[in-house]
Design a protein around this motif. Structure first.
Motif, PDB file in Angstrom:
ATOM      1  N   LYS A 228     -46.788-123.002   5.954  1.00 49.32           N
ATOM      2  CA  LYS A 228     -47.229-123.637   4.913  1.00 49.32           C
ATOM      3  C   LYS A 228     -46.215-123.903   3.684  1.00 49.32           C
ATOM      4  N   PRO A 229     -46.212-125.115   3.386  1.00 50.89           N
ATOM      5  CA  PRO A 229     -45.216-125.519   2.272  1.00 50.89           C
ATOM      6  C   PRO A 229     -45.747-124.992   0.957  1.00 50.89           C
ATOM      7  N   ARG A 230     -44.922-125.200   0.030  1.00 47.13           N
ATOM      8  CA  ARG A 230     -45.411-124.638  -1.435  1.00 47.13           C
ATOM      9  C   ARG A 230     -46.477-125.441  -1.991  1.00 47.13           C
ATOM     10  N   ARG A 231     -46.731-126.714  -1.705  1.00 48.97           N
ATOM     11  CA  ARG A 231     -47.784-127.344  -2.308  1.00 48.97           C
ATOM     12  C   ARG A 231     -49.016-127.084  -1.854  1.00 48.97           C
ATOM     13  N   GLU A 232     -48.990-126.324  -0.556  1.00 47.69           N
ATOM     14  CA  GLU A 232     -50.421-125.893   0.191  1.00 47.69           C
ATOM     15  C   GLU A 232     -50.833-124.686  -0.407  1.00 47.69           C
ATOM     16  N   LEU A 233     -49.887-123.951  -1.509  1.00 48.93           N
ATOM     17  CA  LEU A 233     -50.498-122.740  -1.978  1.00 48.93           C
ATOM     18  C   LEU A 233     -51.971-122.803  -2.887  1.00 48.93           C
ATOM     19  N   GLY A 234     -51.895-123.978  -3.541  1.00 49.34           N
ATOM     20  CA  GLY A 234     -53.229-124.006  -4.140  1.00 49.34           C
ATOM     21  C   GLY A 234     -54.329-124.135  -3.506  1.00 49.34           C
ATOM     22  N   SER A 235     -54.275-124.965  -2.420  1.00 48.24           N
ATOM     23  CA  SER A 235     -55.371-125.193  -1.647  1.00 48.24           C
ATOM     24  C   SER A 235     -55.688-123.938  -0.835  1.00 48.24           C
ATOM     25  N   LEU A 236     -54.805-123.001  -0.592  1.00 45.04           N
ATOM     26  CA  LEU A 236     -54.860-121.808   0.155  1.00 45.04           C
ATOM     27  C   LEU A 236     -55.513-120.757  -0.662  1.00 45.04           C
ATOM     28  N   GLN A 237     -55.192-120.654  -2.000  1.00 49.18           N
ATOM     29  CA  GLN A 237     -56.034-119.884  -2.932  1.00 49.18           C
ATOM     30  C   GLN A 237     -57.549-120.349  -3.143  1.00 49.18           C
ATOM     31  N   ALA A 238     -57.660-121.614  -3.257  1.00 46.91           N
ATOM     32  CA  ALA A 238     -59.164-122.164  -3.325  1.00 46.91           C
ATOM     33  C   ALA A 238     -59.846-121.800  -2.249  1.00 46.91           C
ATOM     34  N   VAL A 239     -59.464-121.933  -1.032  1.00 48.22           N
ATOM     35  CA  VAL A 239     -60.273-121.390   0.124  1.00 48.22           C
ATOM     36  C   VAL A 239     -60.576-119.782   0.050  1.00 48.22           C
ATOM     37  N   TRP A 240     -59.495-119.019  -0.174  1.00 45.52           N
ATOM     38  CA  TRP A 240     -59.582-117.670  -0.309  1.00 45.52           C
ATOM     39  C   TRP A 240     -60.532-117.370  -1.566  1.00 45.52           C
ATOM     40  N   THR A 241     -60.667-117.869  -2.624  1.00 42.29           N
ATOM     41  CA  THR A 241     -61.300-117.622  -3.743  1.00 42.29           C
ATOM     42  C   THR A 241     -62.655-118.085  -3.183  1.00 42.29           C
ATOM     43  N   ALA A 242     -63.145-119.182  -2.472  1.00 44.34           N
ATOM     44  CA  ALA A 242     -64.322-119.636  -2.055  1.00 44.34           C
ATOM     45  C   ALA A 242     -65.078-118.436  -1.090  1.00 44.34           C
ATOM     46  N   GLN A 243     -63.922-118.019  -0.214  1.00 47.23           N
ATOM     47  CA  GLN A 243     -64.340-117.046   0.670  1.00 47.23           C
ATOM     48  C   GLN A 243     -65.229-115.700  -0.087  1.00 47.23           C
ATOM     49  N   LEU A 244     -64.209-115.327  -1.138  1.00 46.80           N
ATOM     50  CA  LEU A 244     -64.805-114.034  -1.739  1.00 46.80           C
ATOM     51  C   LEU A 244     -66.059-114.340  -2.806  1.00 46.80           C
ATOM     52  N   GLU A 245     -66.202-115.548  -3.164  1.00 46.79           N
ATOM     53  CA  GLU A 245     -67.469-116.009  -3.784  1.00 46.79           C
ATOM     54  C   GLU A 245     -68.821-115.722  -2.840  1.00 46.79           C
ATOM     55  N   LEU A 246     -68.454-115.873  -1.683  1.00 44.62           N
ATOM     56  CA  LEU A 246     -69.661-115.709  -0.852  1.00 44.62           C
ATOM     57  C   LEU A 246     -70.185-114.072  -0.507  1.00 44.62           C
ATOM     58  N   LEU A 247     -69.415-113.491  -1.176  1.00 51.82           N
ATOM     59  CA  LEU A 247     -70.015-111.656  -1.235  1.00 51.82           C
ATOM     60  C   LEU A 247     -71.042-111.790  -2.432  1.00 51.82           C
ATOM     61  N   PRO A 248     -71.950-111.005  -1.900  1.00 55.39           N
ATOM     62  CA  PRO A 248     -73.026-110.540  -2.775  1.00 55.39           C
ATOM     63  C   PRO A 248     -72.551-110.084  -4.149  1.00 55.39           C
TER      64      PRO A 248
END
Length: 321
Positions: A228-248
């Motif tokens: 992954k290039p550096r410019r994709e870091l923001g989108s990766l963090q967004a996906v990772w954050t969205a996954q954590l938000e699924l936890l109760p």
């Protein structure tokens, strides 16, 4: 005096010759090699049970047809594949080393049987412990066909016709694949047939052969730097954050606080692996500051403990409340 000058002249000549040999060895080591030359430096090690299993002969013939050197011998894990590679040393010699990659092949029927009797978790733990220095890929062949056969063994009313195992679907496979990746760092791959498996092993062999002669990846600020290039870091963090938000009971601000401290899943799992004990792991993300709030709020201990259970629980049926 004449003899002394002659000895000095001979010493300088020997030194120049040695320097020329070292430069020639360095040029040879850095020389761009053809794909066939690279493949000749790699030996594919196939387990005897893999070659003797259904479709094993097709895998062997495909590798040999594509000029891959193959060695058949018993390996520590049944139906596994390893690689050995010959490397050129800086001194110009050659040394053979074991590549830190491994593939374990299972049929779809074997994999479904392990899921049905719950032995898949102990199997993954055993493979991971045996190949603890390798990057392991569990290659399941004809999984879709095995799942379809499993379902067709039941009539429309749900009563078993030919077997007593429970009906399985991809929904039963996903938790197993997730457990493999998070707990044992094992990759999961499904192929359609023996030919597809042979193609996958062949492509992996080419990648291993070319890897030492490619430029190293750039040092990017996250563990997946090679893809992954550096410019994709923001989108990766967004996906990772969205996954954590699924936890109760884990809000968006707490999820953002966790991903700021641990930008990838691997970084969080590595942090869990290096804590002193389970209590310290359960409190790992507690008291992380939640930004963009007027009052000084932090991630709570309950949310921290719940997150730790998600990534380390060995009970696939455990439910978070």
């Amino acid at each position: 005096a004449t003899a002394k000058k002659q000895e000095e002249r001979q010493a300088r000549q020997r030194e120049k010759q040695e320097q020329a040999e070292r430069r020639a060895q360095e040029r040879e080591r850095k020389r761009k090699r053809t794909p066939d030359e690279l493949l000749s430096l790699v030996v594919v090690q196939l387990d005897t049970e893999l070659v003797g299993s259904p479709g094993g002969g097709e895998i062997l013939s495909h590798l040999q047809k594509n000029k891959c050197a193959v060695r058949i011998a018993p390996l520590p894990v049944s139906k596994s594949v390893l690689w050995g590679q010959t490397m050129t040393t800086p001194e110009g010699g050659q040394s053979t080393c074991t590549v830190a990659n491994a593939i374990v092949r299972l049929s779809g029927e074997e994999f479904c049987g392990m899921i049905g009797d719950r032995s898949v978790y102990s199997y993954c733990e055993s493979v991971s412990a045996t190949y603890n220095q390798h990057v392991i890929t569990l290659l399941v062949e004809a999984l879709d066909a095995a799942l379809r056969r499993n379902v067709s063994a039941y009539d429309r009313r749900g009563a078993p016709q030919k077997q007593s195992n429970p009906v399985l679907s991809m929904e039963d496979v996903f938790p197993v694949a997730t457990h493999m990746q998070f707990m044992h760092r094992m990759h999961f791959k499904s192929t359609t047939c023996a030919q597809d498996t042979a193609n996958y092993i062949h492509r992996a062999t080419i990648t291993i052969a070319e890897r030492p002669y490619k430029k190293p990846p750039p040092d990017l600020p996250f563990s997946e730097a090679d893809v992954k290039p550096r410019r994709e870091l923001g989108s990766l963090q967004a996906v990772w954050t969205a996954q954590l938000e699924l936890l109760p009971k884990l809000g968006s601000t707490a999820a953002q606080a966790i991903t700021r401290e641990y930008p990838t899943v691997r970084r969080l799992c590595d942090a869990y692996a290096h804590t002193a004990n389970d209590d310290a792991s359960a409190r790992l993300v507690a008291r992380l500051p939640c930004a963009q709030l007027r009052e000084a709020r932090t991630v709570g201990p309950v949310a921290s403990s719940r997150l730790y259970r998600v990534f380390t629980s060995l009970d696939p049926d455990e439910k978070l409340t």
